[in-house]
Design a protein around this motif. Sequence first.
Motif, PDB file in Angstrom:
ATOM      1  N   MET A 164       0.846  -1.189   0.000  1.00  0.00           N
ATOM      2  CA  MET A 164       0.000   0.000   0.000  1.00  0.00           C
ATOM      3  C   MET A 164       0.886   1.245   0.000  1.00  0.00           C
ATOM      4  SD  MET A 164      -3.050  -0.992   2.669  1.00  0.00           S
ATOM      5  CE  MET A 164      -1.977  -1.252   4.076  1.00  0.00           C
ATOM      6  N   ALA A 165       0.275   2.368  -0.443  1.00  0.00           N
ATOM      7  CA  ALA A 165       0.912   3.684  -0.368  1.00  0.00           C
ATOM      8  C   ALA A 165       2.207   3.768  -1.166  1.00  0.00           C
ATOM      9  CB  ALA A 165       1.162   4.082   1.086  1.00  0.00           C
ATOM     10  N   GLN A 166       2.290   3.039  -2.278  1.00  0.00           N
ATOM     11  CA  GLN A 166       3.470   3.098  -3.135  1.00  0.00           C
ATOM     12  C   GLN A 166       3.142   3.719  -4.491  1.00  0.00           C
ATOM     13  OE1 GLN A 166       6.378   2.351  -1.927  1.00  0.00           O
ATOM     14  NE2 GLN A 166       5.583   1.517  -0.024  1.00  0.00           N
ATOM     15  N   GLN A 167       2.005   4.431  -4.579  1.00  0.00           N
ATOM     16  CA  GLN A 167       1.552   4.910  -5.872  1.00  0.00           C
ATOM     17  C   GLN A 167       2.451   5.960  -6.500  1.00  0.00           C
ATOM     18  OE1 GLN A 167      -0.036   5.195  -2.977  1.00  0.00           O
ATOM     19  NE2 GLN A 167      -1.090   7.142  -2.727  1.00  0.00           N
ATOM     20  N   PHE A 168       3.328   6.567  -5.701  1.00  0.00           N
ATOM     21  CA  PHE A 168       4.232   7.568  -6.251  1.00  0.00           C
ATOM     22  C   PHE A 168       5.582   6.977  -6.636  1.00  0.00           C
ATOM     23  CE2 PHE A 168       1.629  10.030  -3.040  1.00  0.00           C
ATOM     24  CZ  PHE A 168       0.718  10.481  -3.979  1.00  0.00           C
ATOM     25  N   MET A 169       5.690   5.669  -6.510  1.00  0.00           N
ATOM     26  CA  MET A 169       6.931   4.974  -6.865  1.00  0.00           C
ATOM     27  C   MET A 169       6.791   4.353  -8.253  1.00  0.00           C
ATOM     28  SD  MET A 169       8.792   5.379  -4.081  1.00  0.00           S
ATOM     29  CE  MET A 169       9.992   4.062  -3.854  1.00  0.00           C
ATOM     30  N   GLY A 170       7.665   3.396  -8.547  1.00  0.00           N
ATOM     31  CA  GLY A 170       7.626   2.662  -9.807  1.00  0.00           C
ATOM     32  C   GLY A 170       8.349   1.346  -9.614  1.00  0.00           C
ATOM     33  N   PRO A 171       8.255   0.411 -10.585  1.00  0.00           N
ATOM     34  CA  PRO A 171       8.839  -0.915 -10.378  1.00  0.00           C
ATOM     35  C   PRO A 171      10.347  -0.910 -10.185  1.00  0.00           C
ATOM     36  CG  PRO A 171       8.113  -0.618 -12.652  1.00  0.00           C
ATOM     37  CD  PRO A 171       7.560   0.520 -11.877  1.00  0.00           C
ATOM     38  N   GLU A 172      11.051  -0.078 -10.921  1.00  0.00           N
ATOM     39  CA  GLU A 172      12.507  -0.056 -10.784  1.00  0.00           C
ATOM     40  C   GLU A 172      12.940   0.654  -9.505  1.00  0.00           C
ATOM     41  OE1 GLU A 172      14.479  -1.855 -12.615  1.00  0.00           O
ATOM     42  OE2 GLU A 172      12.682  -2.495 -13.696  1.00  0.00           O
ATOM     43  N   THR A 173      12.215   1.707  -9.135  1.00  0.00           N
ATOM     44  CA  THR A 173      12.525   2.425  -7.886  1.00  0.00           C
ATOM     45  C   THR A 173      12.334   1.509  -6.688  1.00  0.00           C
ATOM     46  OG1 THR A 173      11.711   4.445  -8.929  1.00  0.00           O
ATOM     47  CG2 THR A 173      12.046   4.503  -6.550  1.00  0.00           C
ATOM     48  N   LEU A 174      11.223   0.801  -6.659  1.00  0.00           N
ATOM     49  CA  LEU A 174      10.987  -0.137  -5.569  1.00  0.00           C
ATOM     50  C   LEU A 174      12.020  -1.253  -5.568  1.00  0.00           C
ATOM     51  CD1 LEU A 174       7.100  -0.621  -5.480  1.00  0.00           C
ATOM     52  CD2 LEU A 174       8.534   0.392  -3.709  1.00  0.00           C
ATOM     53  N   ALA A 175      12.343  -1.739  -6.762  1.00  0.00           N
ATOM     54  CA  ALA A 175      13.268  -2.869  -6.862  1.00  0.00           C
ATOM     55  C   ALA A 175      14.656  -2.540  -6.344  1.00  0.00           C
ATOM     56  CB  ALA A 175      13.351  -3.352  -8.306  1.00  0.00           C
ATOM     57  N   LEU A 176      15.072  -1.289  -6.412  1.00  0.00           N
ATOM     58  CA  LEU A 176      16.406  -0.917  -5.936  1.00  0.00           C
ATOM     59  C   LEU A 176      16.602  -1.346  -4.485  1.00  0.00           C
ATOM     60  CD1 LEU A 176      16.902   2.668  -7.436  1.00  0.00           C
ATOM     61  CD2 LEU A 176      18.140   0.583  -8.066  1.00  0.00           C
ATOM     62  N   GLU A 177      15.598  -1.116  -3.662  1.00  0.00           N
ATOM     63  CA  GLU A 177      15.697  -1.449  -2.241  1.00  0.00           C
ATOM     64  C   GLU A 177      15.253  -2.880  -1.960  1.00  0.00           C
ATOM     65  OE1 GLU A 177      14.722   0.685   2.000  1.00  0.00           O
ATOM     66  OE2 GLU A 177      13.220   0.876   0.413  1.00  0.00           O
ATOM     67  N   LEU A 178      14.130  -3.271  -2.562  1.00  0.00           N
ATOM     68  CA  LEU A 178      13.558  -4.576  -2.230  1.00  0.00           C
ATOM     69  C   LEU A 178      14.394  -5.725  -2.776  1.00  0.00           C
ATOM     70  CD1 LEU A 178       9.764  -3.831  -2.769  1.00  0.00           C
ATOM     71  CD2 LEU A 178      11.134  -3.651  -0.686  1.00  0.00           C
ATOM     72  N   ARG A 179      14.939  -5.563  -3.974  1.00  0.00           N
ATOM     73  CA  ARG A 179      15.779  -6.622  -4.544  1.00  0.00           C
ATOM     74  C   ARG A 179      17.006  -6.855  -3.672  1.00  0.00           C
ATOM     75  NH1 ARG A 179      16.655  -4.604  -9.453  1.00  0.00           N
ATOM     76  NH2 ARG A 179      15.090  -5.853 -10.548  1.00  0.00           N
ATOM     77  N   ALA A 180      17.656  -5.759  -3.258  1.00  0.00           N
ATOM     78  CA  ALA A 180      18.843  -5.883  -2.417  1.00  0.00           C
ATOM     79  C   ALA A 180      18.507  -6.562  -1.094  1.00  0.00           C
ATOM     80  CB  ALA A 180      19.449  -4.502  -2.170  1.00  0.00           C
ATOM     81  N   ALA A 181      17.365  -6.209  -0.501  1.00  0.00           N
ATOM     82  CA  ALA A 181      16.957  -6.809   0.771  1.00  0.00           C
ATOM     83  C   ALA A 181      16.702  -8.300   0.610  1.00  0.00           C
ATOM     84  CB  ALA A 181      15.723  -6.104   1.309  1.00  0.00           C
ATOM     85  N   LEU A 182      16.053  -8.688  -0.488  1.00  0.00           N
ATOM     86  CA  LEU A 182      15.778 -10.100  -0.717  1.00  0.00           C
ATOM     87  C   LEU A 182      17.065 -10.887  -0.924  1.00  0.00           C
ATOM     88  CD1 LEU A 182      13.746 -12.366  -1.134  1.00  0.00           C
ATOM     89  CD2 LEU A 182      13.607 -11.727  -3.541  1.00  0.00           C
ATOM     90  N   LEU A 183      17.984 -10.325  -1.691  1.00  0.00           N
ATOM     91  CA  LEU A 183      19.272 -11.009  -1.901  1.00  0.00           C
ATOM     92  C   LEU A 183      20.006 -11.193  -0.580  1.00  0.00           C
ATOM     93  CD1 LEU A 183      20.597  -9.262  -5.165  1.00  0.00           C
ATOM     94  CD2 LEU A 183      19.298 -11.382  -4.950  1.00  0.00           C
ATOM     95  N   ASP A 184      19.967 -10.163   0.265  1.00  0.00           N
ATOM     96  CA  ASP A 184      20.611 -10.272   1.583  1.00  0.00           C
ATOM     97  C   ASP A 184      19.936 -11.346   2.433  1.00  0.00           C
ATOM     98  OD1 ASP A 184      22.551  -8.382   1.175  1.00  0.00           O
ATOM     99  OD2 ASP A 184      21.453  -6.746   2.153  1.00  0.00           O
ATOM    100  N   GLY A 185      18.616 -11.368   2.442  1.00  0.00           N
ATOM    101  CA  GLY A 185      17.898 -12.342   3.259  1.00  0.00           C
ATOM    102  C   GLY A 185      18.201 -13.770   2.864  1.00  0.00           C
ATOM    103  N   VAL A 186      18.258 -14.027   1.562  1.00  0.00           N
ATOM    104  CA  VAL A 186      18.537 -15.381   1.081  1.00  0.00           C
ATOM    105  C   VAL A 186      19.977 -15.778   1.410  1.00  0.00           C
ATOM    106  CG1 VAL A 186      18.737 -16.806  -0.988  1.00  0.00           C
ATOM    107  CG2 VAL A 186      16.780 -15.282  -0.709  1.00  0.00           C
ATOM    108  N   LYS A 187      20.877 -14.828   1.259  1.00  0.00           N
ATOM    109  CA  LYS A 187      22.283 -15.138   1.553  1.00  0.00           C
ATOM    110  C   LYS A 187      22.508 -15.355   3.048  1.00  0.00           C
ATOM    111  CE  LYS A 187      27.015 -13.641   0.576  1.00  0.00           C
ATOM    112  NZ  LYS A 187      27.853 -12.634  -0.143  1.00  0.00           N
ATOM    113  N   LEU A 188      21.943 -14.486   3.874  1.00  0.00           N
ATOM    114  CA  LEU A 188      22.128 -14.604   5.321  1.00  0.00           C
ATOM    115  C   LEU A 188      21.337 -15.774   5.899  1.00  0.00           C
ATOM    116  CD1 LEU A 188      21.883 -10.818   6.244  1.00  0.00           C
ATOM    117  CD2 LEU A 188      23.956 -12.212   6.264  1.00  0.00           C
ATOM    118  N   GLY A 189      20.158 -16.030   5.339  1.00  0.00           N
ATOM    119  CA  GLY A 189      19.295 -17.060   5.893  1.00  0.00           C
ATOM    120  C   GLY A 189      19.604 -18.467   5.427  1.00  0.00           C
ATOM    121  N   ALA A 190      20.228 -18.575   4.230  1.00  0.00           N
ATOM    122  CA  ALA A 190      20.444 -19.915   3.688  1.00  0.00           C
ATOM    123  C   ALA A 190      21.782 -20.079   2.991  1.00  0.00           C
ATOM    124  CB  ALA A 190      19.313 -20.262   2.719  1.00  0.00           C
TER     125      ALA A 190
END
Length: 291
Positions: free
Chosen positions: A1-27
């Motif tokens: 929610m509340a991401q209407q002023f963003m875009g797919p690439e803008t969101l991906a900059l932060e979320l992609r990095a977080a997911l990569l970190d989680g997978v690396k740290l968690g597994a």
Amino acid sequence: MAQQFMGPETLALELRAALLDGVKLGAGVTLDAGDVACAFYGDAFIEPGTRSSDLPPWNEYDVEDGLEAELLEAWFRRAAEIDDGVDPWDEEGTRGLVGYAASRALLSRWVRGRLNGLAQARFFQPVSERMLIGELKQVRRYLDEPPVWQAARASVAAEVGPETRVIVAHSLGSVVAYEALCENPDWPVTDLVTVGSPLGLPVIHRRLSPLPVEGRGAWPGGVVRWTNVADPGDVVALVSELGTRFESGPGRDGVVDRGITNGARMHDFVRYLTALKTGSAVAAGLRGLNA
């Protein structure tokens, strides 16, 4: 929610990095950035061709009876349970929703009491009143307006390819992903990982597509494993355990619920993504193993 002023690439900059970190740290699994796509549907909530610089001046008179008021009540009740700063016995709060639909003035007074209460909650401290009302309206619009839910689900479908194995979905996005998977049982997705999900919240659960049968939602399409991760202090994930709320798929074990603590940012997507339990669930899907 509340991401209407963003875009797919803008969101991906932060979320992609977080997911990569989680997978690396968690597994201990290292992924490439190209292995992760971000589905974006924020533009479904704004007028085509526009990017408004601000939210409308919403106040208590703009919260609609029905779903918006019910969701506000659910958030307030949960905040009062877990946060000593929220008084559950305010003058308006003791009366409940019964009878307010008959009077716009009474409903507005009741909403004002709830908004004042939530303003004291730690969970909602970073959220302005207009943002909170806007989130109520986004949930209602997704559930009630076909053009909105069609566009949102299409954004997920656009990112699912023949090699897609795992969908990770947060907040209202977990409702979008769940319904998109139910619509597309032929997708190659084997794992759904929901984080900070409101799928078990009664006001949302009973409106899901397909409709629940005898209180239990359908299994999401061809998914083999469904892991649900929730912080007990996350007001949006009001029902933190989904195992009893959804049917198990054929030969499936049902939803696996896992609790975590995100600190002061209970609902934050990045903290959910970097959590070890989220990372291990994603990695299990990529490996085709049990988490």
